[in-house]
Design a protein around this motif. Structure first.
Motif, short mmCIF file in Angstrom:
data_model
loop_
_atom_site.label_atom_id
_atom_site.label_comp_id
_atom_site.label_asym_id
_atom_site.label_seq_id
_atom_site.Cartn_x
_atom_site.Cartn_y
_atom_site.Cartn_z
N ARG A 357 17.85 100.97 132.42
CA ARG A 357 17.78 99.32 132.31
C ARG A 357 18.79 98.65 131.29
O ARG A 357 19.12 97.56 131.50
CB ARG A 357 16.46 99.09 131.66
CG ARG A 357 15.22 99.42 132.64
CD ARG A 357 14.09 98.97 132.04
NE ARG A 357 12.83 99.24 132.95
CZ ARG A 357 12.47 98.56 133.96
NH1 ARG A 357 12.96 97.21 134.16
NH2 ARG A 357 11.43 98.83 134.56
N LEU A 358 19.43 99.55 130.44
CA LEU A 358 20.29 99.12 129.56
C LEU A 358 21.60 98.22 129.92
O LEU A 358 21.71 97.19 129.38
CB LEU A 358 20.87 100.17 128.64
CG LEU A 358 21.61 100.11 127.57
CD1 LEU A 358 20.64 99.05 126.49
CD2 LEU A 358 22.18 101.13 126.71
N PRO A 359 22.28 98.67 130.90
CA PRO A 359 23.34 97.81 131.52
C PRO A 359 23.09 96.38 132.00
O PRO A 359 23.99 95.44 131.89
CB PRO A 359 24.12 98.81 132.73
CG PRO A 359 23.35 100.05 132.67
CD PRO A 359 22.01 99.60 131.94
N GLU A 360 21.79 96.04 131.93
CA GLU A 360 21.65 94.60 132.56
C GLU A 360 21.41 93.70 131.33
O GLU A 360 21.18 92.62 131.25
CB GLU A 360 20.15 94.62 133.22
CG GLU A 360 20.05 95.24 134.47
CD GLU A 360 18.67 94.95 135.00
OE1 GLU A 360 17.96 94.13 134.69
OE2 GLU A 360 18.21 95.92 135.98
N VAL A 361 21.21 94.21 130.01
CA VAL A 361 20.73 93.69 128.92
C VAL A 361 22.10 93.49 127.73
O VAL A 361 22.66 94.73 127.71
CB VAL A 361 19.50 94.01 128.30
CG1 VAL A 361 19.35 93.52 126.94
CG2 VAL A 361 18.34 93.81 129.32
N THR A 362 22.31 92.37 127.12
CA THR A 362 23.23 92.43 126.08
C THR A 362 22.61 92.01 124.97
O THR A 362 22.50 90.80 124.40
CB THR A 362 24.54 91.45 126.26
OG1 THR A 362 23.90 90.33 126.62
CG2 THR A 362 25.30 91.96 127.54
N SER A 363 22.05 92.87 124.18
CA SER A 363 20.80 92.55 123.19
C SER A 363 20.90 93.66 122.05
O SER A 363 20.71 94.81 122.25
CB SER A 363 19.35 92.51 123.57
OG SER A 363 18.55 92.60 122.59
N THR A 364 21.85 93.24 120.99
CA THR A 364 21.87 94.26 120.15
C THR A 364 20.59 94.66 119.07
O THR A 364 20.50 95.86 119.00
CB THR A 364 22.86 93.72 118.73
OG1 THR A 364 24.08 93.59 119.43
CG2 THR A 364 22.93 94.67 117.46
N ARG A 365 19.66 93.92 119.20
CA ARG A 365 18.45 94.27 118.84
C ARG A 365 17.60 95.28 119.56
O ARG A 365 17.09 96.20 119.26
CB ARG A 365 17.35 92.90 118.82
CG ARG A 365 15.86 93.20 118.22
CD ARG A 365 15.26 91.86 118.12
NE ARG A 365 14.90 91.33 119.67
CZ ARG A 365 14.03 91.20 120.05
NH1 ARG A 365 12.92 91.56 119.66
NH2 ARG A 365 13.92 90.66 121.30
N SER A 366 17.84 95.17 120.75
CA SER A 366 17.02 96.28 121.86
C SER A 366 18.01 97.60 121.76
O SER A 366 17.47 98.66 121.75
CB SER A 366 17.33 95.64 123.23
OG SER A 366 16.43 94.43 123.36
N ARG A 367 19.18 97.43 121.63
CA ARG A 367 20.01 98.51 121.79
C ARG A 367 19.78 99.40 120.19
O ARG A 367 19.72 100.74 120.25
CB ARG A 367 21.67 98.34 121.63
CG ARG A 367 21.81 97.83 122.96
CD ARG A 367 23.43 97.56 122.94
NE ARG A 367 24.15 97.61 124.42
CZ ARG A 367 24.63 98.63 125.01
NH1 ARG A 367 24.82 99.89 124.21
NH2 ARG A 367 25.17 98.58 126.24
N THR A 368 19.68 98.43 119.10
CA THR A 368 19.29 99.11 117.88
C THR A 368 18.13 99.93 117.88
O THR A 368 17.64 100.88 117.48
CB THR A 368 19.33 98.25 116.77
OG1 THR A 368 20.69 97.62 116.80
CG2 THR A 368 19.04 98.73 115.56
N LYS A 369 16.96 99.40 118.46
CA LYS A 369 15.80 100.02 118.90
C LYS A 369 15.85 101.20 119.59
O LYS A 369 15.23 102.36 119.13
CB LYS A 369 14.84 98.91 119.43
CG LYS A 369 13.16 99.67 119.47
CD LYS A 369 12.48 98.42 120.09
CE LYS A 369 11.08 98.68 120.16
NZ LYS A 369 10.62 98.73 118.79
N LEU A 370 16.65 101.21 120.58
CA LEU A 370 16.93 102.45 121.35
C LEU A 370 17.65 103.56 120.35
O LEU A 370 17.51 104.78 120.74
CB LEU A 370 17.71 102.01 122.63
CG LEU A 370 17.84 103.09 123.69
CD1 LEU A 370 16.45 103.86 124.09
CD2 LEU A 370 18.52 102.47 125.03
#
Length: 399
Positions: A357-370
């Protein structure tokens, strides 16, 4: 090459797919391989490659109208800063005529902010906070340089508060905490000057969320309680429900199970009363799915991981293909729950879903959580095959 036939550079394909340019280069040179069929299908979707040419069977993951629409939206989103943050912002019909501000110009700003919120729910705040900041600067210039009466003055302070709250939220999602706090402070001052209690409550609940995230649960609780007092009267039910949920999360962080669950009960009851209300754009995702996700987050803080997993699954089932950024965030949350329950195989399986799902999203908060989930599960079981495979998948997508 298919990429070149589409007129894409490696960097552009990387932006579209959510990978770095160097990763795309290695994939094309054969130094790395796409990790699994989900990654292959992702490139097949982006580049319109028939799945059979990549050794994949035709199936439900082939490109359909929904995927095509999502791809178009993402391309438009990648172009957003150039469209909104550059010269075209100056071409918006926002400049006052003879230094006088009209209600139509205020409505236009609100429409632009609503459009940004819609993009935020789809993709995240990384590419939006600067645009919102430009809008905020425009409204501030109106306040300082133009002519208007008392009623318009309150409207201008109100729209300034709305834009600042939006900019603060986008910056928060982009991981820019100092910038988010500055925007929230500006928004709160403007809401006070607008004499708008609901707007003050809106900003306070954002500040409560940030305080909890920064490890200040007492501050978060105080801000949530202040927001609740501000909603007394004519505030929207959805806003009241959201503020009650913020209080519940602060109590959970403080370890008070009873207080947290009482606040969650109030939040659910109030949200149920708001079902027929048409929410403003910034509250569009305050629904049963989001409430379940927030309740799950409280259960995580209280140490009840099976219940948190159950609630997070409910959130993901309800969201479906809507709100990709939130879906990514809660997918990682579900993986965290399984890891805390000791089910590493299921945690990694869900983690793979999040990476796809990651490529659909540009959210540092979500990437940091991952990334935090990757680090935690690696420390817990570095030699487990499923963990090593998940870490390899993270490397392919740049996590």
């Amino acid at each position: 090459m298919t990429r070149q036939a589409h007129g894409l550079t490696q960097r552009q394909l990387g932006e579209l797919a959510g990978y770095t340019q160097s990763t795309i280069s290695r994939l094309e040179d054969g130094a790395d391989n796409a990790y699994d069929i989900r990654v292959l299908r992702h490139f097949a979707t982006l580049l319109r490659i028939p799945p059979r040419l990549l050794g994949l069977a035709d199936g439900p993951d082939t490109v359909g109208p929904h995927e095509l629409e999502r791809d178009v939206k993402r391309r438009e989103f990648l172009e957003l800063p150039a469209v909104l943050a550059g010269t075209r912002l100056e071409s918006w019909d926002l400049d006052p005529v003879q230094d006088r501000i009209s209600a139509a110009q205020v409505r236009m700003v609100r429409d632009q902010v609503a459009a940004l919120h819609t993009l935020d729910f789809q993709f995240g705040g990384d590419r939006l906070h600067e645009t919102a900041g430009l809008l905020l600067a425009r409204v501030q210039r109106w306040l300082n340089d133009c002519t208007y009466g008392p009623a318009m003055e309150r409207q201008l302070y109100a729209v300034m508060a709305e834009v600042a709250a939006a900019a603060g939220w986008f910056a928060y999602d982009a991981g820019l905490q100092a910038e988010a706090r500055r925007y929230y402070n500006e928004g709160l001052r403007a809401a006070v000057l607008a004499e708008d209690r609901a707007l003050q409550a809106r900003v306070c609940q954002h500040m409560a969320q940030q305080a909890r995230f920064l490890g200040r649960p007492r501050e978060a609780l105080g801000l949530a309680k202040r927001a609740l007092r501000l909603t007394e009267g004519r505030a929207r039910k959805r806003l009241i429900a959201l503020v009650a949920a913020r209080e519940a999360l602060a109590w959970a962080k403080l370890g008070d199970t009873s207080a947290s669950r009482r606040a969650l009960d109030r939040a659910r009851e109030t949200l149920d009363e708001a079902k027929r209300d048409r929410p403003p754009a910034w509250l569009a995702n305050m629904n049963v799915a989001e409430m379940a996700g927030m309740a799950a987050l409280a259960e995580i803080d209280l140490g009840n991981f099976p219940r948190a997993a159950e609630l997070t699954r409910k959130t993901l089932d309800a969201y479906g293909n809507d709100y990709p950024r939130n879906t990514l965030f809660y997918t990682v949350q579900l993986a965290e729950c399984y890891q805390r329950m000791g089910d590493l195989d299921e945690a990694c399986r869900v983690g793979h879903d999040a990476l796809v799902r990651l490529p659909e999203v540009t959210s540092t908060r979500s990437r940091t959580k991952l990334r935090a989930f990757r680090d935690t599960i690696t420390r817990a079981a570095p030699r487990e095959r499923t963990v090593r495979e998940f870490v390899d998948h993270c490397a392919v997508v740049g996590i």
